[in-house]
Design a protein around this motif. Sequence first.
Motif, PDB file in Angstrom:
ATOM      1  N   LEU A 201      40.760 -30.895  69.223  1.00 16.67           N
ATOM      2  CA  LEU A 201      39.705 -30.355  68.356  1.00 16.67           C
ATOM      3  C   LEU A 201      39.770 -28.824  67.987  1.00 16.67           C
ATOM      4  CD1 LEU A 201      36.584 -32.127  69.909  1.00 16.67           C
ATOM      5  CD2 LEU A 201      37.911 -32.638  67.976  1.00 16.67           C
ATOM      6  N   LEU A 202      40.061 -28.128  69.155  1.00 18.82           N
ATOM      7  CA  LEU A 202      40.387 -26.596  68.841  1.00 18.82           C
ATOM      8  C   LEU A 202      41.694 -26.279  68.137  1.00 18.82           C
ATOM      9  CD1 LEU A 202      39.009 -25.270  72.271  1.00 18.82           C
ATOM     10  CD2 LEU A 202      37.937 -24.853  70.044  1.00 18.82           C
ATOM     11  N   LEU A 203      42.605 -26.964  68.347  1.00 20.92           N
ATOM     12  CA  LEU A 203      44.118 -26.902  67.414  1.00 20.92           C
ATOM     13  C   LEU A 203      43.895 -27.171  66.100  1.00 20.92           C
ATOM     14  CD1 LEU A 203      46.246 -26.022  69.374  1.00 20.92           C
ATOM     15  CD2 LEU A 203      47.333 -28.201  68.945  1.00 20.92           C
ATOM     16  N   ASP A 204      43.164 -28.321  65.844  1.00 19.07           N
ATOM     17  CA  ASP A 204      42.670 -28.562  64.466  1.00 19.07           C
ATOM     18  C   ASP A 204      42.073 -27.498  63.700  1.00 19.07           C
ATOM     19  OD1 ASP A 204      43.916 -31.088  64.776  1.00 19.07           O
ATOM     20  OD2 ASP A 204      42.021 -32.233  64.976  1.00 19.07           O
ATOM     21  N   LEU A 205      41.275 -26.911  64.342  1.00 15.35           N
ATOM     22  CA  LEU A 205      40.249 -25.751  63.667  1.00 15.35           C
ATOM     23  C   LEU A 205      41.304 -24.510  63.749  1.00 15.35           C
ATOM     24  CD1 LEU A 205      36.886 -26.270  65.861  1.00 15.35           C
ATOM     25  CD2 LEU A 205      37.248 -26.910  63.405  1.00 15.35           C
ATOM     26  N   ALA A 206      42.018 -24.222  64.722  1.00 17.91           N
ATOM     27  CA  ALA A 206      42.885 -22.959  64.510  1.00 17.91           C
ATOM     28  C   ALA A 206      43.890 -22.963  63.672  1.00 17.91           C
ATOM     29  CB  ALA A 206      43.443 -22.879  65.973  1.00 17.91           C
ATOM     30  N   LEU A 207      44.363 -24.239  63.235  1.00 19.66           N
ATOM     31  CA  LEU A 207      45.768 -24.380  62.547  1.00 19.66           C
ATOM     32  C   LEU A 207      45.397 -24.700  61.116  1.00 19.66           C
ATOM     33  CD1 LEU A 207      48.039 -26.520  64.987  1.00 19.66           C
ATOM     34  CD2 LEU A 207      47.985 -24.179  64.330  1.00 19.66           C
ATOM     35  N   ASP A 208      44.475 -25.123  60.844  1.00 23.42           N
ATOM     36  CA  ASP A 208      43.899 -25.574  59.235  1.00 23.42           C
ATOM     37  C   ASP A 208      43.611 -24.300  58.443  1.00 23.42           C
ATOM     38  OD1 ASP A 208      43.573 -26.969  56.904  1.00 23.42           O
ATOM     39  OD2 ASP A 208      41.761 -27.767  57.599  1.00 23.42           O
ATOM     40  N   GLY A 209      44.232 -23.611  58.014  1.00 20.70           N
ATOM     41  CA  GLY A 209      43.995 -22.382  57.164  1.00 20.70           C
ATOM     42  C   GLY A 209      43.829 -21.060  57.931  1.00 20.70           C
ATOM     43  N   THR A 210      43.381 -20.066  57.355  1.00 23.74           N
ATOM     44  CA  THR A 210      43.074 -18.749  57.885  1.00 23.74           C
ATOM     45  C   THR A 210      42.026 -18.319  57.456  1.00 23.74           C
ATOM     46  OG1 THR A 210      44.431 -17.485  56.157  1.00 23.74           O
ATOM     47  CG2 THR A 210      45.645 -18.026  58.438  1.00 23.74           C
ATOM     48  N   ASP A 211      40.771 -18.295  58.480  1.00 24.38           N
ATOM     49  CA  ASP A 211      39.467 -17.804  58.041  1.00 24.38           C
ATOM     50  C   ASP A 211      38.642 -17.546  59.319  1.00 24.38           C
ATOM     51  OD1 ASP A 211      38.855 -20.344  59.014  1.00 24.38           O
ATOM     52  OD2 ASP A 211      38.343 -21.203  56.789  1.00 24.38           O
ATOM     53  N   ARG A 212      37.317 -17.529  58.904  1.00 23.77           N
ATOM     54  CA  ARG A 212      36.563 -17.044  60.318  1.00 23.77           C
ATOM     55  C   ARG A 212      36.574 -18.527  61.416  1.00 23.77           C
ATOM     56  NH1 ARG A 212      31.756 -14.430  57.067  1.00 23.77           N
ATOM     57  NH2 ARG A 212      31.970 -15.990  55.734  1.00 23.77           N
ATOM     58  N   ILE A 213      36.810 -19.361  60.816  1.00 25.84           N
ATOM     59  CA  ILE A 213      36.949 -20.780  61.762  1.00 25.84           C
ATOM     60  C   ILE A 213      38.117 -20.635  62.624  1.00 25.84           C
ATOM     61  CG2 ILE A 213      37.167 -23.384  61.811  1.00 25.84           C
ATOM     62  CD1 ILE A 213      35.372 -23.236  59.316  1.00 25.84           C
ATOM     63  N   THR A 214      39.026 -20.253  61.923  1.00 28.10           N
ATOM     64  CA  THR A 214      40.577 -20.100  62.496  1.00 28.10           C
ATOM     65  C   THR A 214      40.243 -19.002  63.805  1.00 28.10           C
ATOM     66  OG1 THR A 214      41.717 -20.093  60.609  1.00 28.10           O
ATOM     67  CG2 THR A 214      42.778 -19.363  62.484  1.00 28.10           C
ATOM     68  N   GLU A 215      39.614 -17.822  63.567  1.00 25.10           N
ATOM     69  CA  GLU A 215      39.293 -16.880  64.580  1.00 25.10           C
ATOM     70  C   GLU A 215      38.590 -17.276  65.754  1.00 25.10           C
ATOM     71  OE1 GLU A 215      37.692 -13.279  63.193  1.00 25.10           O
ATOM     72  OE2 GLU A 215      35.614 -14.048  63.230  1.00 25.10           O
ATOM     73  N   ALA A 216      37.472 -18.041  65.469  1.00 28.89           N
ATOM     74  CA  ALA A 216      36.522 -18.717  66.464  1.00 28.89           C
ATOM     75  C   ALA A 216      37.439 -19.869  67.471  1.00 28.89           C
ATOM     76  CB  ALA A 216      35.534 -19.351  65.758  1.00 28.89           C
ATOM     77  N   ALA A 217      38.058 -20.388  66.767  1.00 29.28           N
ATOM     78  CA  ALA A 217      38.927 -21.621  67.655  1.00 29.28           C
ATOM     79  C   ALA A 217      39.722 -20.727  68.401  1.00 29.28           C
ATOM     80  CB  ALA A 217      39.667 -22.768  66.627  1.00 29.28           C
ATOM     81  N   LEU A 218      40.751 -19.927  67.733  1.00 30.85           N
ATOM     82  CA  LEU A 218      41.636 -19.038  68.474  1.00 30.85           C
ATOM     83  C   LEU A 218      40.891 -18.315  69.783  1.00 30.85           C
ATOM     84  CD1 LEU A 218      43.832 -17.333  66.012  1.00 30.85           C
ATOM     85  CD2 LEU A 218      44.485 -18.984  67.456  1.00 30.85           C
ATOM     86  N   PHE A 219      39.716 -17.796  69.505  1.00 31.25           N
ATOM     87  CA  PHE A 219      38.925 -17.165  70.895  1.00 31.25           C
ATOM     88  C   PHE A 219      38.823 -18.170  71.812  1.00 31.25           C
ATOM     89  CE2 PHE A 219      35.183 -15.843  73.082  1.00 31.25           C
ATOM     90  CZ  PHE A 219      35.921 -14.715  73.717  1.00 31.25           C
TER      91      PHE A 219
END
Length: 537
Positions: A433-451
């Motif tokens: 789930l977190l990988l899907d959020l981190a890899l799909d685009g580059t926005d604030r969702i990306t940074e949240a999932a990466l953290f």
Amino acid sequence: MSDPPGSPERDLEQAREALDRGEMHHAAGHLAGAIAQAPTRPEAHELLSRLAARADGALELFPLDQPAFVGTVVARAHLLAAAGRPEDGLPLLAAASGHTPGMNWAGVPWVRDPGLGVRMEPGLLARIVMQLCSAVGDPAPEAGRDALQPYLTVARHAIAVHPDHPLLLGAGSALARRVGETALAVDWAERGAQARPSKLAEIWLGYAYRAAGRIGESLAALRRAVAHDPDDLSVYADIAGTLADQGRLQDALDWVDRALTRDPEYDCAVHTGHRLRYRADGDLAHLVRLADFIRDHPDDTHEHTDLADCCAGTPWLSRVPSAPGAPVDPDRRPPGTARPPATAVERLHRVAQPLWPHPPAAYDAAVPLLLVSPDDLLALVTHPPDAPDTETARVLAGVDPTLWDRCARVWACLGLLHHGTDEPWADSTRRRLLLDLALDGTDRITEAALFALITNAWIDPSARADVAALVTRRLHDVRDGASPIAWSVAQLALATPDLPTSTRDLAGAVLVQAASRLRRARRRPVRRRLLRWLARG
């Protein structure tokens, strides 16, 4: 001890009424409530005297149950003093002060009476003072120091009668130091060390000298303490900390290494060593190793703040950083994504905040989100709710209008980490789930999932290589600086355990590039205004 409800006025009124009716237990309960809120109020003490006169001393009305109510403890102390046993009452007041140091529990005439210091056995008084010191902090907070002065008064009176009692002099010095009476602390500690040289006397003297800014004498005293007892490794850590405060990091680390040679897992030396090594070279690996030690040693001798102190103020290690310049681009909101239910929003509001002590602490703080289903957490990520109506949220809005939405997403992603923890990381649902959020685009969702992924790497060594590779990949995706979250991904990379040196260097370069872009963007409006002015000329 538990804390008091109600108001002192109401409790006093009800105590009078109960006493007039002869309901002694009810009167005692309300009196305890009044004293807990206003411990020096004359009406409360007058009413306590009336109760004692009518109930044969009234001690049985204020029993020391477990847990004891603080007002009951303090009322019993006053009754003991009124019964001619102030030496039995003082330990109870000291216990109350240890529970709530800022309250003036001891600001009453019988404590200030010189006779109390005369009649108390000096060893007992010293032990009471030492227990109090262990509870109030070193130094004590400025706001609470006046409430501790009555105990210092008792110590003065006792030392006047027992001028060469080493334990009393040392304990009195420790209390004087905590309330800012530095000269008195030095005087008493010197007298104690002269009366009976010992490890403890030299430690008290070393601390008193340090508080007075006499660092050379402080270090000499602490070294003498080591000579008295080379196996007390806490003194090694104190010497190391004192040297580090003077900028003598290598000397400090030498003392840490001496302690670790004797005991490689001695917690004070381990914490101090990692903190000082991080301070010396800034390598995140020291903090990661410290976090591993904390996880593997939950029963340390006392609470340490070294990891939190090192992380404080650093983006992603202790906070969601504010976005520089213009707001970040709009986030992904897939069509048809359900909005989160009210219960999920409420639970998120309870935990979401922009600050945490360190990444493992953020993980622990997100535990309540285990009660929110993964689907609802994903809904919170894609549709972050409005900020709660709190002062903190209003401050956040003033600092950075995007900060609340980013905080909400960060905590929702942290919540995902608490689902399916029995699954091995590599094949887990939470990773997917977190990988899907981190890899799909580059926005604030990306940074949240990466953290969230990075936080998992802090708490699970087996996930570190995987997360470091993912962060490296994402950093390369935004390395040209054109992405609105390039700066954030770079800062996230610098918070990632076991990141390759080349990636860490790239993160530094991306941050420099992002800062340069921001400076140029801020200069453009000024240049345009200057050109218009020149054109008019």
